[in-house]
Design a protein around this motif. Structure first.
Motif, PDB file in Angstrom:
ATOM      1  N   GLU A   1      -1.272   1.608 -16.166  1.00 57.06           N
ATOM      2  CA  GLU A   1      -2.409   1.315 -15.294  1.00 57.06           C
ATOM      3  C   GLU A   1      -2.392  -0.148 -14.846  1.00 57.06           C
ATOM      4  OE1 GLU A   1      -7.114   0.773 -16.083  1.00 57.06           O
ATOM      5  OE2 GLU A   1      -6.244   2.657 -16.804  1.00 57.06           O
ATOM      6  N   MET A   2      -2.123  -1.056 -15.766  1.00 57.12           N
ATOM      7  CA  MET A   2      -2.080  -2.478 -15.447  1.00 57.12           C
ATOM      8  C   MET A   2      -0.957  -2.802 -14.459  1.00 57.12           C
ATOM      9  SD  MET A   2      -2.898  -4.062 -19.198  1.00 57.12           S
ATOM     10  CE  MET A   2      -2.789  -5.777 -18.707  1.00 57.12           C
ATOM     11  N   LEU A   3       0.142  -2.053 -14.536  1.00 56.58           N
ATOM     12  CA  LEU A   3       1.276  -2.270 -13.645  1.00 56.58           C
ATOM     13  C   LEU A   3       1.115  -1.544 -12.314  1.00 56.58           C
ATOM     14  CD1 LEU A   3       4.263  -1.858 -16.101  1.00 56.58           C
ATOM     15  CD2 LEU A   3       3.528  -3.962 -14.990  1.00 56.58           C
TER      16      LEU A   3
ATOM     17  N   ALA B   1       5.807   7.552 -16.572  1.00 51.45           N
ATOM     18  CA  ALA B   1       7.211   7.906 -16.319  1.00 51.45           C
ATOM     19  C   ALA B   1       8.021   6.667 -15.939  1.00 51.45           C
ATOM     20  CB  ALA B   1       7.306   8.961 -15.221  1.00 51.45           C
ATOM     21  N   PHE B   2       7.407   5.732 -15.213  1.00 45.73           N
ATOM     22  CA  PHE B   2       8.101   4.496 -14.850  1.00 45.73           C
ATOM     23  C   PHE B   2       8.417   3.691 -16.107  1.00 45.73           C
ATOM     24  CE2 PHE B   2       7.970  -0.039 -13.639  1.00 45.73           C
ATOM     25  CZ  PHE B   2       9.052  -0.053 -12.762  1.00 45.73           C
TER      26      PHE B   2
ATOM     27  N   ILE C   1      12.918  -2.410 -21.706  1.00 47.31           N
ATOM     28  CA  ILE C   1      11.875  -2.627 -22.713  1.00 47.31           C
ATOM     29  C   ILE C   1      11.885  -1.471 -23.696  1.00 47.31           C
ATOM     30  CG2 ILE C   1      10.364  -4.067 -21.292  1.00 47.31           C
ATOM     31  CD1 ILE C   1       8.696  -1.621 -20.654  1.00 47.31           C
ATOM     32  N   THR C   2      11.702  -1.784 -24.949  1.00 48.44           N
ATOM     33  CA  THR C   2      11.606  -0.770 -25.990  1.00 48.44           C
ATOM     34  C   THR C   2      10.214  -0.884 -26.593  1.00 48.44           C
ATOM     35  OG1 THR C   2      13.945  -0.978 -26.489  1.00 48.44           O
ATOM     36  CG2 THR C   2      12.571   0.072 -28.165  1.00 48.44           C
TER      37      THR C   2
ATOM     38  N   ARG D   1       9.174  -3.728 -11.521  1.00 52.18           N
ATOM     39  CA  ARG D   1       8.387  -2.945 -10.560  1.00 52.18           C
ATOM     40  C   ARG D   1       8.475  -3.559  -9.167  1.00 52.18           C
ATOM     41  NH1 ARG D   1       3.485   0.241  -9.868  1.00 52.18           N
ATOM     42  NH2 ARG D   1       3.774   0.779  -7.698  1.00 52.18           N
ATOM     43  N   GLU D   2       8.428  -4.903  -9.070  1.00 51.75           N
ATOM     44  CA  GLU D   2       8.574  -5.579  -7.766  1.00 51.75           C
ATOM     45  C   GLU D   2       9.893  -5.198  -7.111  1.00 51.75           C
ATOM     46  OE1 GLU D   2       8.365  -9.824  -8.187  1.00 51.75           O
ATOM     47  OE2 GLU D   2       6.393  -9.754  -9.138  1.00 51.75           O
TER      48      GLU D   2
END
Length: 112
Positions: free
Chosen positions: A25-27, A32-33, A43-44, A67-68
């Motif tokens: 939500e924050m991203l 799924a992303f 990232i783990t 994401r960018e």
């Protein structure tokens, strides 16, 4: 009280991290992303005592950069490699700056 992160697990009360849903939500992304970033080994997520995936602020910063790049059309795997290299370059520059500003060993006094 200290965080228990043994065996890649953490105590929810002791460690500030976000659940997968809240992190997505924050991203402005989907869970799924975040899973795709994990599969690309960017990232783990840590695991809470309840077994839930949790993401630290650092991991969210890294995910936001990925994401960018993805939003600009970069495939997820390539975006992850780019972010990892950028992070390594930032760390190398930080270490270089520290070494340049550190005192250069003991100085000898000369009496004239």
């Amino acid at each position: 009280m200290t965080a228990d992160i043994s065996h890649d697990r953490l105590n929810d009360e002791d460690y500030p991290a976000y659940t997968m849903g809240r992190a997505a939500e924050m991203l402005g992304a989907t869970p799924a992303f975040l899973r795709a970033l994990g599969e690309a080994q960017l990232i783990t997520p840590l695991r809470s005592e309840g077994g839930h995936r949790r993401y630290s602020r650092y991991q969210l910063r890294i995910a936001a950069r990925a994401r960018e790049l993805v939003d600009q059309g970069t495939p997820v795997d390539a975006a992850c490699r780019i972010v990892i290299l950028e992070d390594q370059l930032d760390e190398a520059q930080r270490i270089n700056d520290e070494l340049r500003t550190a005192p250069s060993g003991p100085r000898l006094k000369t009496d004239a």
